[in-house]
Design an enzyme around this catalytic site. Structure first.
Site, PDB file in Angstrom:
ATOM      1  N   ASP A  97      -5.444   6.217  -4.365  1.00 43.35           N
ATOM      2  CA  ASP A  97      -5.513   7.141  -3.217  1.00 43.35           C
ATOM      3  C   ASP A  97      -4.994   6.361  -2.010  1.00 43.35           C
ATOM      4  OD1 ASP A  97      -9.156   6.907  -2.738  1.00 43.35           O
ATOM      5  OD2 ASP A  97      -7.548   5.458  -2.360  1.00 43.35           O
ATOM      6  N   ASN A 138      -3.193   2.314 -10.828  1.00 43.68           N
ATOM      7  CA  ASN A 138      -3.079   0.909 -10.437  1.00 43.68           C
ATOM      8  C   ASN A 138      -4.011   0.065 -11.293  1.00 43.68           C
ATOM      9  OD1 ASN A 138      -2.249  -1.303  -8.659  1.00 43.68           O
ATOM     10  ND2 ASN A 138      -4.346  -1.229  -7.864  1.00 43.68           N
ATOM     11  N   THR A 139      -3.641  -1.176 -11.517  1.00 36.31           N
ATOM     12  CA  THR A 139      -4.531  -2.113 -12.171  1.00 36.31           C
ATOM     13  C   THR A 139      -4.885  -3.193 -11.167  1.00 36.31           C
ATOM     14  OG1 THR A 139      -4.793  -3.685 -13.981  1.00 36.31           O
ATOM     15  CG2 THR A 139      -2.545  -3.363 -13.183  1.00 36.31           C
ATOM     16  N   HIS A 140      -6.188  -3.534 -11.107  1.00 37.14           N
ATOM     17  CA  HIS A 140      -6.665  -4.484 -10.107  1.00 37.14           C
ATOM     18  C   HIS A 140      -7.491  -5.557 -10.807  1.00 37.14           C
ATOM     19  CE1 HIS A 140      -7.868  -5.815  -6.117  1.00 37.14           C
ATOM     20  NE2 HIS A 140      -9.114  -5.904  -6.568  1.00 37.14           N
ATOM     21  N   ASP A 155      -7.241   0.029  -2.911  1.00 37.51           N
ATOM     22  CA  ASP A 155      -8.033  -0.149  -4.147  1.00 37.51           C
ATOM     23  C   ASP A 155      -9.305   0.698  -4.135  1.00 37.51           C
ATOM     24  OD1 ASP A 155      -7.126  -3.606  -3.886  1.00 37.51           O
ATOM     25  OD2 ASP A 155      -6.154  -2.033  -5.077  1.00 37.51           O
ATOM     26  N   ILE A 157       0.859  -1.186   0.000  1.00 40.40           N
ATOM     27  CA  ILE A 157       0.000   0.000   0.000  1.00 40.40           C
ATOM     28  C   ILE A 157       0.894   1.233   0.000  1.00 40.40           C
ATOM     29  CG2 ILE A 157      -1.805   1.249   1.261  1.00 40.40           C
ATOM     30  CD1 ILE A 157      -2.599  -1.487   0.073  1.00 40.40           C
ATOM     31  N   LEU A 158       0.714   2.111  -0.960  1.00 38.32           N
ATOM     32  CA  LEU A 158       1.561   3.298  -1.071  1.00 38.32           C
ATOM     33  C   LEU A 158       1.085   4.360  -0.085  1.00 38.32           C
ATOM     34  CD1 LEU A 158       1.746   3.363  -4.954  1.00 38.32           C
ATOM     35  CD2 LEU A 158       3.642   2.840  -3.381  1.00 38.32           C
TER      36      LEU A 158
HETATM   37  C1  GRF Z   1      -2.196  -8.393 -11.935  1.00 43.70           C
HETATM   38  O1  GRF Z   1      -3.383  -9.123 -12.188  1.00 43.70           O
HETATM   39  C2  GRF Z   1      -2.496  -7.245 -11.008  1.00 43.70           C
HETATM   40  O2  GRF Z   1      -3.752  -6.650 -11.220  1.00 43.70           O
HETATM   41  C3  GRF Z   1      -2.484  -7.947  -9.686  1.00 43.70           C
HETATM   42  O3  GRF Z   1      -1.402  -8.842  -9.749  1.00 43.70           O
HETATM   43  C4  GRF Z   1      -1.215  -9.202 -11.114  1.00 43.70           C
HETATM   44  C5  GRF Z   1       0.199  -8.851 -11.474  1.00 43.70           C
HETATM   45  O4  GRF Z   1       0.532  -9.542 -12.622  1.00 43.70           O
HETATM   46  N1  GRF Z   1      -2.326  -7.004  -8.603  1.00 43.70           N
HETATM   47  P1  GRF Z   1       1.937  -9.218 -13.351  1.00 43.70           P
HETATM   48  O5  GRF Z   1       2.986  -9.174 -12.253  1.00 43.70           O
HETATM   49  O6  GRF Z   1       1.778  -7.897 -14.045  1.00 43.70           O
HETATM   50  O7  GRF Z   1       2.099 -10.357 -14.314  1.00 43.70           O
END
Ligand code: GRF
Length: 198
Positions: free
Chosen positions: A137, A103-105, A141, A90-91
């Protein structure tokens, strides 16, 4: 635009950004940071000739000191945008007050936040899940959503097969969003993020 990408694992989202970074993309990965050594994400950066840094929480008295040190490492590369792609910490304020972070979740937030989103969605029995690209933020998430895409759950899915199906979408969505933010900019009002010049 200058990107610093933060990783904690395999780095396939990072790889997608490295592969996308042609002159027309509008963004270049200038450094890759991690919270641990010896991960494939760092190896991917090294193979691409991109500088790397590691900032381990355990090396610091506490989270605030780690946050401070991480902010300093990131600042050295003067990023326009920080991308957290599978970064599992967590940043804190020092990072978040210094740089915009995306971020991608691997779930459709606000459903299934946290470190086990795919496992939780599978356990819940949802028929549709997906991925979310959002601004970060100080919550877990909880930042404003930029883009989402649905991914079906299939009979017989386990965490791995479902996560890989999500990651296939996630890598495309992240590249699309980061490229547009780099080329067109963005504005935030409340919880709404609009891509494109204000
Ligand atoms: C991704 O699905 C991300 O959303 C999640 O962990 C995975 C990371 O995959 N937090 P990678 O390291 O980019 O292959």
């Amino acid at each position: 635009a200058r990107l610093v990408v933060l990783v904690s694992g395999s780095g396939t989202n990072l790889q997608a950004l490295l592969d996308a970074a042609t002159p027309s993309f509008g963004a270049v990965v200038v450094a890759v940071g991690a919270d641990r050594d010896g991960i494939e994400g760092l190896a991917r950066a090294e193979r691409a000739g991109v500088p790397t840094f590691v900032e381990r929480v355990a090396d610091h008295a506490g989270r605030d000191e780690w946050d401070e040190a991480l902010a300093g490492k990131i600042a050295a590369y003067k990023p326009d945008l920080v991308v957290s792609a599978g970064f599992m910490k967590i940043l804190g304020h020092r990072v978040l007050d210094s740089f915009p972070v995306v971020n991608t979740h691997p779930a459709l937030l606000p459903s299934f936040p946290g470190a086990h989103a795919v496992r939780d969605a599978l356990a819940y029995g949802v028929r549709v899940t997906g991925c979310t690209v959002h601004l970060v933020d100080t919550g877990v998430d909880t930042g404003p959503v930029i883009a989402q895409e649905a991914v079906p759950v299939r009979e017989g899915d386990d965490e791995e097969t479902l996560h890989e199906r999500i990651k296939t979408v996630e890598r495309r969505l992240l590249v699309e969003v980061v490229g547009r933010m780099a080329r067109e900019g963005w504005t935030v009002s409340g919880r709404r993020v609009r891509l494109g010049r204000a």
